[in-house]
Design a protein around this motif. Structure first.
Motif, short mmCIF file in Angstrom:
data_model
loop_
_atom_site.label_atom_id
_atom_site.label_comp_id
_atom_site.label_asym_id
_atom_site.label_seq_id
_atom_site.Cartn_x
_atom_site.Cartn_y
_atom_site.Cartn_z
N UNK A 123 0.81 -1.23 0.00
CA UNK A 123 0.00 0.00 0.00
C UNK A 123 0.84 1.28 0.00
N UNK A 124 2.15 1.14 0.15
CA UNK A 124 3.02 2.31 0.19
C UNK A 124 3.40 2.87 -1.16
N UNK A 125 3.05 2.20 -2.27
CA UNK A 125 3.42 2.71 -3.59
C UNK A 125 2.95 4.14 -3.84
N UNK A 126 1.67 4.47 -3.66
CA UNK A 126 1.25 5.85 -3.90
C UNK A 126 1.94 6.85 -2.97
N UNK A 127 2.20 6.42 -1.75
CA UNK A 127 2.87 7.29 -0.78
C UNK A 127 4.31 7.54 -1.23
N UNK A 128 4.96 6.50 -1.72
CA UNK A 128 6.32 6.62 -2.24
C UNK A 128 6.39 7.66 -3.35
N UNK A 129 5.52 7.54 -4.32
CA UNK A 129 5.55 8.48 -5.45
C UNK A 129 5.18 9.88 -5.01
N UNK A 154 5.70 11.22 -1.97
CA UNK A 154 6.85 11.76 -1.23
C UNK A 154 7.93 12.23 -2.20
N UNK A 155 8.24 11.38 -3.18
CA UNK A 155 9.29 11.74 -4.12
C UNK A 155 8.91 12.97 -4.95
N UNK A 156 7.67 13.04 -5.34
CA UNK A 156 7.22 14.16 -6.17
C UNK A 156 7.18 15.47 -5.39
N UNK A 157 6.64 15.45 -4.20
CA UNK A 157 6.40 16.69 -3.47
C UNK A 157 7.54 17.11 -2.56
N UNK A 158 8.11 16.19 -1.82
CA UNK A 158 9.16 16.56 -0.88
C UNK A 158 10.52 16.57 -1.56
N UNK A 159 10.89 15.42 -2.13
CA UNK A 159 12.19 15.37 -2.80
C UNK A 159 12.21 16.21 -4.07
N UNK A 160 11.06 16.33 -4.71
CA UNK A 160 10.96 17.13 -5.93
C UNK A 160 10.85 18.62 -5.69
N UNK A 161 10.68 19.02 -4.44
CA UNK A 161 10.66 20.44 -4.10
C UNK A 161 9.34 21.15 -4.34
N UNK A 162 8.24 20.43 -4.45
CA UNK A 162 6.95 21.08 -4.66
C UNK A 162 6.38 21.70 -3.39
N UNK A 178 -5.52 8.14 3.43
CA UNK A 178 -6.14 7.85 2.14
C UNK A 178 -5.37 8.35 0.94
N UNK A 179 -4.09 8.60 1.08
CA UNK A 179 -3.28 9.06 -0.05
C UNK A 179 -3.10 7.88 -1.01
N UNK A 180 -3.74 7.98 -2.16
CA UNK A 180 -3.63 6.92 -3.15
C UNK A 180 -3.26 7.46 -4.53
N UNK A 181 -2.89 8.74 -4.58
CA UNK A 181 -2.43 9.34 -5.83
C UNK A 181 -1.55 10.54 -5.49
N UNK A 182 -0.88 11.05 -6.47
CA UNK A 182 -0.02 12.20 -6.26
C UNK A 182 -0.85 13.43 -5.90
N UNK A 183 -2.04 13.56 -6.48
CA UNK A 183 -2.92 14.68 -6.15
C UNK A 183 -3.38 14.66 -4.70
N UNK A 184 -3.71 13.47 -4.21
CA UNK A 184 -4.10 13.36 -2.80
C UNK A 184 -2.91 13.61 -1.89
N UNK A 185 -1.71 13.25 -2.35
CA UNK A 185 -0.50 13.56 -1.59
C UNK A 185 -0.28 15.05 -1.50
N UNK A 186 -0.59 15.76 -2.58
CA UNK A 186 -0.47 17.22 -2.57
C UNK A 186 -1.40 17.82 -1.53
N UNK A 187 -2.63 17.32 -1.45
CA UNK A 187 -3.58 17.80 -0.44
C UNK A 187 -3.10 17.45 0.97
#
Length: 124
Positions: free
Chosen positions: A52-58, A60-68, A96-105
């Motif tokens: 279940x960590x796949x969406x969380x992984x992406x 984290x990488x997109x928003x935190x490591x990617x500097x968003x 409930x983070x299951x996509x990059x958009x939900x991770x942004x929220x």
């Protein structure tokens, strides 16, 4: 005995597999435990508790490591202990983070608290 949520199970599995305790820092003998945790999620098969960590992984990488995220929020999140990092990954799953958009929220919702924690950190 109560059952664990998927986020709690992921957190417990990462802490066990990487031998992370409450006082474990991010780096152990120049080995980055954040990267090790993300790599463990990346290598997990679909039957694994880490799946279940796949969406969380992406996210984290997109928003935190990617500097968003905001620079203060990023500074706070990247200076967490390995114990707190695994807790955040589990919390993201339970939120409930299951996509990059939900991770942004997710990161937007906790942005002010993270900024305050960064500003109020103890002096080195």
């Amino acid at each position: 005995m109560t059952s664990q949520t998927p986020g709690q199970a992921l957190t417990a599995a990462l802490r066990t597999r990487l031998h992370i305790g409450s006082r474990t820092r991010r780096y152990r003998r120049s080995h980055d435990l954040f990267a090790a945790a993300l790599a463990a999620i990346r290598r997990a098969d679909m039957e694994d508790v880490l799946a279940p960590g796949y969406p969380v992984l992406w996210s984290w990488e997109m928003h935190v490591e990617g500097g968003r995220v905001d620079i203060e929020q990023r500074a706070y999140l990247t200076t967490l202990t390995a114990w707190d990092f695994t807790a955040i990954l589990g919390d993201m799953i339970d939120a409930g983070v299951s996509s990059i958009g939900e991770g942004e929220r997710y990161f937007a919702d906790r942005a002010e608290a993270d900024r305050q924690a960064w500003r109020n950190r103890p002096a080195p």
